[in-house]
Motif scaffolding. Structure first.
Motif, PDB file in Angstrom:
ATOM      1  N   PRO A   1       0.788  -1.042   0.188  1.00 34.47           N
ATOM      2  CA  PRO A   1      -0.152  -0.312  -0.144  1.00 34.47           C
ATOM      3  C   PRO A   1       0.793   1.364   0.099  1.00 34.47           C
ATOM      4  CG  PRO A   1      -0.735  -1.416   2.088  1.00 34.47           C
ATOM      5  CD  PRO A   1       0.572  -1.990   1.312  1.00 34.47           C
ATOM      6  N   PRO A   2       0.519   2.531  -0.890  1.00 35.20           N
ATOM      7  CA  PRO A   2       1.475   3.967  -0.825  1.00 35.20           C
ATOM      8  C   PRO A   2       1.848   4.109   0.426  1.00 35.20           C
ATOM      9  CG  PRO A   2      -0.365   3.819  -2.000  1.00 35.20           C
ATOM     10  CD  PRO A   2      -1.277   2.584  -1.060  1.00 35.20           C
ATOM     11  N   ALA A   3       1.417   3.838   1.894  1.00 35.68           N
ATOM     12  CA  ALA A   3       1.934   4.288   3.732  1.00 35.68           C
ATOM     13  C   ALA A   3       3.160   2.813   3.494  1.00 35.68           C
ATOM     14  CB  ALA A   3       0.609   4.141   4.290  1.00 35.68           C
ATOM     15  N   SER A   4       2.826   1.861   2.775  1.00 34.83           N
ATOM     16  CA  SER A   4       4.388   1.591   3.406  1.00 34.83           C
ATOM     17  C   SER A   4       5.071   0.863   1.881  1.00 34.83           C
ATOM     18  CB  SER A   4       3.762  -0.350   3.437  1.00 34.83           C
ATOM     19  OG  SER A   4       2.863  -0.343   4.686  1.00 34.83           O
ATOM     20  N   HIS A   5       5.201   1.817   0.688  1.00 35.91           N
ATOM     21  CA  HIS A   5       6.418   2.003  -0.235  1.00 35.91           C
ATOM     22  C   HIS A   5       7.132   2.369   0.119  1.00 35.91           C
ATOM     23  CE1 HIS A   5       7.260   2.745  -4.595  1.00 35.91           C
ATOM     24  NE2 HIS A   5       6.880   1.386  -4.728  1.00 35.91           N
ATOM     25  N   VAL A   6       8.318   1.662  -0.307  1.00 36.24           N
ATOM     26  CA  VAL A   6       9.311   2.395  -0.509  1.00 36.24           C
ATOM     27  C   VAL A   6      10.501   2.315  -1.709  1.00 36.24           C
ATOM     28  CG1 VAL A   6      11.819   1.969   0.645  1.00 36.24           C
ATOM     29  CG2 VAL A   6      10.029   1.808   2.006  1.00 36.24           C
ATOM     30  N   ASN A   7      10.848   3.367  -2.054  1.00 34.12           N
ATOM     31  CA  ASN A   7      11.284   3.789  -3.369  1.00 34.12           C
ATOM     32  C   ASN A   7      12.315   4.752  -4.129  1.00 34.12           C
ATOM     33  OD1 ASN A   7      11.002   3.738  -6.165  1.00 34.12           O
ATOM     34  ND2 ASN A   7      10.119   5.419  -6.715  1.00 34.12           N
TER      35      ASN A   7
END
Length: 127
Positions: free
Chosen positions: A94-100
Motif C-alpha cells: 500500500p502507498p503508506a508502506s511503499h519504499v522507492n
C-alpha cells in the motif's frame, strides 16, 4: 590472506544464468549478498539474503539506469538465476508502506529453500 565469509547466494550460478558474456563478475554486497552489473552499464542486479520471522529469505532486484523499467523477460531471467524452480514473489505494498529507492527497479522476494509461502490460489481452478 583471509577467506571471505560464505554467502547464501551462489554468485557463479547467478552470473552463469544471467549470461557471462553480458554480465560482469559479481561483487560482494553487504554481509550476505552480491551485486552484478551488465557490461553495457545499462542495468544492475543486487541479491541479498537475510533472516526474517524464523526463515531465511532472499531479496533480488534488477534496475535499469536509463530510465526504463526492466521487462518481464528480464525479471523471469532474474527469477531463474536466483530462485531456480523455487517460489518468489513480487509485492505491491500500500502507498503508506511503499519504499522507492530507485524508480526503475523491480524486486523479487522468496525463501532460500524455495518453499511456497502463500496459499495455492489455483486449488479452486486456474490462477
Amino acid at each position: 590472506m583471509t577467506t571471505p565469509a560464505p554467502t547464501t547466494v551462489n554468485a557463479l550460478k547467478l552470473r552463469a544464468v544471467l549470461g557471462k558474456s553480458a554480465w560482469s563478475i559479481p561483487q560482494r554486497f553487504g554481509t550476505d549478498g552480491w551485486a552484478i552489473a551488465r557490461l553495457d552499464k545499462k542495468a544492475g542486479v543486487i541479491v541479498s539474503a537475510f533472516d526474517l520471522e524464523g526463515g531465511s529469505w532472499i531479496h533480488a532486484s534488477i534496475a535499469h539506469y536509463d530510465q526504463t523499467m526492466p521487462s518481464y523477460d528480464e525479471l523471469a531471467l532474474l527469477h531463474r538465476a536466483v530462485f531456480g524452480r523455487g517460489w518468489a514473489y513480487q509485492i505491491f505494498a500500500p502507498p503508506a508502506s511503499h519504499v522507492n529507492i530507485h524508480e526503475y527497479t523491480l524486486h523479487l522476494w522468496g525463501r532460500v529453500d524455495g518453499a511456497a509461502m502463500l496459499p495455492d490460489f489455483g486449488a479452486a481452478g486456474t490462477i
